[in-house]
Design an enzyme around this catalytic site. Structure first.
Site, PDB file in Angstrom:
ATOM      1  N   LYS A  15       6.111 -10.413 -12.254  1.00  0.00           N
ATOM      2  CA  LYS A  15       6.009 -10.207 -10.779  1.00  0.00           C
ATOM      3  C   LYS A  15       4.967 -10.733 -10.116  1.00  0.00           C
ATOM      4  O   LYS A  15       4.970 -11.372  -8.838  1.00  0.00           O
ATOM      5  CB  LYS A  15       5.739  -8.524 -10.671  1.00  0.00           C
ATOM      6  CG  LYS A  15       5.629  -7.979  -9.404  1.00  0.00           C
ATOM      7  CD  LYS A  15       5.970  -6.603  -9.298  1.00  0.00           C
ATOM      8  CE  LYS A  15       5.212  -5.692  -9.906  1.00  0.00           C
ATOM      9  NZ  LYS A  15       3.950  -5.264  -9.083  1.00  0.00           N
ATOM     10  N   SER A  16       3.819 -10.841 -10.658  1.00  0.00           N
ATOM     11  CA  SER A  16       2.583 -11.496 -10.042  1.00  0.00           C
ATOM     12  C   SER A  16       2.873 -12.974  -9.749  1.00  0.00           C
ATOM     13  O   SER A  16       2.768 -13.352  -8.664  1.00  0.00           O
ATOM     14  CB  SER A  16       1.534 -11.605 -11.082  1.00  0.00           C
ATOM     15  OG  SER A  16       0.761 -10.042 -11.149  1.00  0.00           O
ATOM     16  N   GLY A  71       1.389  -3.773  -3.125  1.00  0.00           N
ATOM     17  CA  GLY A  71       0.003  -3.927  -2.808  1.00  0.00           C
ATOM     18  C   GLY A  71      -0.441  -5.314  -2.929  1.00  0.00           C
ATOM     19  O   GLY A  71      -1.051  -6.108  -2.116  1.00  0.00           O
ATOM     20  N   ARG A  92      -3.293   2.939  -0.110  1.00  0.00           N
ATOM     21  CA  ARG A  92      -4.280   2.083  -0.926  1.00  0.00           C
ATOM     22  C   ARG A  92      -5.253   1.543  -0.179  1.00  0.00           C
ATOM     23  O   ARG A  92      -5.030   1.266   1.103  1.00  0.00           O
ATOM     24  CB  ARG A  92      -3.275   0.992  -1.638  1.00  0.00           C
ATOM     25  CG  ARG A  92      -2.222   1.861  -2.563  1.00  0.00           C
ATOM     26  CD  ARG A  92      -1.245   1.034  -3.355  1.00  0.00           C
ATOM     27  NE  ARG A  92      -2.046   0.555  -4.345  1.00  0.00           N
ATOM     28  CZ  ARG A  92      -1.360  -0.545  -5.103  1.00  0.00           C
ATOM     29  NH1 ARG A  92      -0.231  -0.942  -5.093  1.00  0.00           N
ATOM     30  NH2 ARG A  92      -2.312  -1.172  -6.240  1.00  0.00           N
ATOM     31  N   GLN A 106      -5.874  -9.464  -6.656  1.00  0.00           N
ATOM     32  CA  GLN A 106      -5.211  -9.151  -5.457  1.00  0.00           C
ATOM     33  C   GLN A 106      -6.328  -9.770  -4.293  1.00  0.00           C
ATOM     34  O   GLN A 106      -6.278 -10.430  -3.283  1.00  0.00           O
ATOM     35  CB  GLN A 106      -4.905  -7.925  -5.200  1.00  0.00           C
ATOM     36  CG  GLN A 106      -3.718  -7.590  -5.773  1.00  0.00           C
ATOM     37  CD  GLN A 106      -2.986  -6.503  -5.763  1.00  0.00           C
ATOM     38  OE1 GLN A 106      -3.418  -5.647  -4.786  1.00  0.00           O
ATOM     39  NE2 GLN A 106      -1.923  -5.831  -6.421  1.00  0.00           N
ATOM     40  N   ASP A 160      -2.193  -2.644 -15.774  1.00  0.00           N
ATOM     41  CA  ASP A 160      -0.802  -2.110 -15.498  1.00  0.00           C
ATOM     42  C   ASP A 160      -0.292  -1.399 -16.932  1.00  0.00           C
ATOM     43  O   ASP A 160       0.879  -0.956 -16.532  1.00  0.00           O
ATOM     44  CB  ASP A 160       0.299  -3.205 -14.942  1.00  0.00           C
ATOM     45  CG  ASP A 160      -0.704  -3.683 -13.522  1.00  0.00           C
ATOM     46  OD1 ASP A 160      -1.256  -2.990 -12.706  1.00  0.00           O
ATOM     47  OD2 ASP A 160      -0.262  -4.736 -13.140  1.00  0.00           O
ATOM     48  N   LYS A 189      -3.865   2.757  -7.962  1.00  0.00           N
ATOM     49  CA  LYS A 189      -2.783   1.759  -7.978  1.00  0.00           C
ATOM     50  C   LYS A 189      -1.405   2.602  -7.141  1.00  0.00           C
ATOM     51  O   LYS A 189      -1.729   3.272  -6.335  1.00  0.00           O
ATOM     52  CB  LYS A 189      -2.141   1.644  -9.593  1.00  0.00           C
ATOM     53  CG  LYS A 189      -3.221   1.051 -10.322  1.00  0.00           C
ATOM     54  CD  LYS A 189      -3.168  -0.542  -9.816  1.00  0.00           C
ATOM     55  CE  LYS A 189      -4.481  -1.176 -10.619  1.00  0.00           C
ATOM     56  NZ  LYS A 189      -4.591  -2.704  -9.884  1.00  0.00           N
ATOM     57  N   ARG A 228      -2.726   6.843 -11.348  1.00  0.00           N
ATOM     58  CA  ARG A 228      -2.156   6.753 -12.594  1.00  0.00           C
ATOM     59  C   ARG A 228      -2.811   7.651 -13.743  1.00  0.00           C
ATOM     60  O   ARG A 228      -2.244   7.939 -14.532  1.00  0.00           O
ATOM     61  CB  ARG A 228      -1.945   5.383 -13.106  1.00  0.00           C
ATOM     62  CG  ARG A 228      -0.825   4.760 -12.181  1.00  0.00           C
ATOM     63  CD  ARG A 228      -0.548   3.358 -12.638  1.00  0.00           C
ATOM     64  NE  ARG A 228       0.670   2.889 -11.805  1.00  0.00           N
ATOM     65  CZ  ARG A 228       1.176   1.620 -11.659  1.00  0.00           C
ATOM     66  NH1 ARG A 228       0.210   0.677 -12.420  1.00  0.00           N
ATOM     67  NH2 ARG A 228       2.042   1.352 -11.114  1.00  0.00           N
TER      68      ARG A 228
HETATM   69  C1  S3P Z   1      -1.727  -7.907  -9.591  1.00  0.00           C
HETATM   70  C2  S3P Z   1      -3.203  -7.646  -9.599  1.00  0.00           C
HETATM   71  C3  S3P Z   1      -3.496  -6.218 -10.181  1.00  0.00           C
HETATM   72  C4  S3P Z   1      -2.424  -5.566 -10.737  1.00  0.00           C
HETATM   73  C5  S3P Z   1      -1.222  -5.458  -9.996  1.00  0.00           C
HETATM   74  C6  S3P Z   1      -0.781  -7.098  -9.514  1.00  0.00           C
HETATM   75  C7  S3P Z   1      -1.725  -9.282  -8.852  1.00  0.00           C
HETATM   76  O1  S3P Z   1      -4.200  -5.397  -9.225  1.00  0.00           O
HETATM   77  O2  S3P Z   1      -2.753  -4.019 -10.957  1.00  0.00           O
HETATM   78  O3  S3P Z   1      -0.077  -4.835 -10.278  1.00  0.00           O
HETATM   79  O4  S3P Z   1      -0.621  -9.828  -8.986  1.00  0.00           O
HETATM   80  O5  S3P Z   1      -2.622  -9.883  -8.353  1.00  0.00           O
HETATM   81  P1  S3P Z   1      -5.573  -5.593  -8.656  1.00  0.00           P
HETATM   82  O6  S3P Z   1      -5.937  -7.142  -8.284  1.00  0.00           O
HETATM   83  O7  S3P Z   1      -5.697  -4.638  -7.580  1.00  0.00           O
HETATM   84  O8  S3P Z   1      -6.360  -5.314  -9.936  1.00  0.00           O
END
Ligand code: S3P
Length: 428
Positions: free
Chosen positions: A22-23, A94, A122, A168, A316, A343, A347
């Site tokens: 996903k990321s 997010g 959020r 993020q 996660d 999140k 959670r």
């Molecule tokens: C992600 C960063 C994480 C993670 C999220 C995906 C990303 O969040 O929990 O599911 O793709 O950069 P944070 O950056 O808020 O820790």
């Protein structure tokens, strides 16, 4: 709202090709938007979150075409983005909102970005404040919540000391940094996932990493690329835990991303004495991948899951690790994980509540939870519309005595649309 019964399984067995990370899928699409020329993304995650990001790229002027799990983007070049006609809606993501906000902060036009009810709860202050410091104009709902109205352009660079280890936040500022005069630096309290840095390099943007400080020079134009996204280790986690808990399990997961900033789950499961092998290690578009082989040999044991360095590397996976702990021998403590409260849902509160409902001895702590392992009875549980809770509770159902009736199971669409099919495949 539908429900689903997950019956106890004897074991999990077989081989799976899991959906894309996903990321990495989000980042590849966004860099494709900003790049000059054509970008082709193989094994793109065609789940709601990343499809919303692909749509946002289209709204901002990229030509986007999806065939199966291949995403083709004709990029705009980062100066060629177009003002979107409508609000940019990232749905449940997010990551989508925060990364795209970094891009929008670099644009002279005004745009509005938001997401669903969960996203609207959020915290966005963590990106609003540093983007304001770079010179963007941003208004939000009270408390720094979405929707965000952003007008940018003429950004100045920033040397930012981030209070949270958040990829993020880091990624948002590196993307905005592409539009800033001079070098933008972000320092984190400990390392978060580094996919943005790796992918920016892969797209031809020189990124500097010095300890916990990442920096980018404004004004470099990324070049379109072909990339293959590895399978998502966060999706693999559900099957790893199921196999670690069910006697007789033997499972192989192909081409899984094993970037060190994401492999906390493997380390902790090994400390718990699970048997997981990484075969065929290789590199793909700058990311390490391997095939994971997991076998049940003996019952797993409880563990201490804490530490400033470890927690961001498995944030996660904490809901599914709570399930692993519930089925393990002995006690597990999860601590220093307050970020879990912001999140898709809180959670900590939700996992404790739902695991309690199905007979787990678990206690809520301000920054985590304590779990006494043993048998999981089963019963009714609710996902609260949170994809990772749904899949974690499904695994709890597999290893339970009586099965779990899960309310609102469809939210797995967010990150793993064929989860229920693949679960069926390995438990049949
Ligand atoms: C992600 C960063 C994480 C993670 C999220 C995906 C990303 O969040 O929990 O599911 O793709 O950069 P944070 O950056 O808020 O820790």
């Amino acid at each position: 709202v539908s429900e689903k019964f997950i019956s106890p399984a004897r074991r999990v067995q077989g081989e799976l090709h899991l959906p894309g990370d996903k990321s990495i899928s989000h980042r590849a699409a966004i860099l494709g938007l900003l790049a000059e020329g054509q970008t082709r993304i193989y094994h793109f995650l065609t789940a709601d979150d990343c499809l919303n990001t692909a749509k946002a790229c289209q709204q901002l002027g990229a030509k986007v075409e999806i065939k199966g799990d291949v995403l083709n983007l004709a990029g705009c070049g980062w100066v060629g983005l177009r003002p979107p006609k409508d609000v940019i809606d990232c749905g449940n993501s997010g990551t989508g909102v925060r990364l795209l906000a970094g891009v929008l902060a670099g644009q002279k036009f005004e745009s509005v970005i938001t997401g669903d009810e969960q996203v609207q709860r959020r915290p966005m202050r963590r990106i609003i404040d540093p983007l304001l410091a770079m010179g963007a104009e941003i208004t939000s709902e009270p408390g720094g919540l979405c929707p965000l109205r952003i007008r940018g352009g003429n950004l100045s660079s920033l040397n930012y000391l981030s209070p949270v280890a958040s990829a993020q936040v880091k990624s948002c500022l590196l993307l905005a940094g592409l539009y800033a005069k001079g070098r933008t630096l972000v320092t984190e309290p400990s390392s978060s996932r580094d996919h943005t840095e790796r992918l920016m390099r892969y797209f031809g943007i020189p990124i500097r990493t010095e300890g916990l400080t990442i920096s980018v020079e404004g004004g470099v134009l990324p070049q379109g690329r072909e990339i293959t996204v590895p399978a998502d280790i966060s999706s693999a986690a559900f099957f790893l835990v199921a196999a670690a808990l069910l006697p007789g399990s033997d499972l192989r997961l192909f081409n899984v991303g094993v970037n060190r900033t994401r492999t906390g789950i493997l380390e902790v499961l090994r400390v718990m004495e699970a048997d997981i092998a990484e075969d065929n290690p290789r590199t793909q578009a700058g990311e390490p991948v391997a095939d994971l082989a997991v076998k049940h040999k003996a019952p797993i044991k409880g563990a201490q899951i804490r530490g400033r360095k470890l927690i961001p590397r498995l944030i996660d996976e904490l809901p599914i690790l709570a399930v692993a702990a519930a089925g393990a021998e002995g006690e597990t403590v999860i601590a220093e994980a307050g970020e879990l409260r912001v999140k898709e849902t809180d959670r900590i509160t939700m996992m404790v509540k739902e695991l309690k409902n199905i007979g787990v001895a678990i206690e809520e702590r301000p920054d985590g939870m304590a779990i006494r392992g043993g048998k999981i009875k089963g019963g009714r549980a609710d996902s609260h519309g949170d994809h990772r809770l749904a899949m974690s509770l499904a695994v709890a159902g597999l290893v339970s005595e009586n099965g779990v009736t899960l309310n609102n199971p469809d939210c797995v669409r967010t990150s793993y649309p064929n989860f229920w099919d693949q679960l069926q495949e390995v438990t049949a």
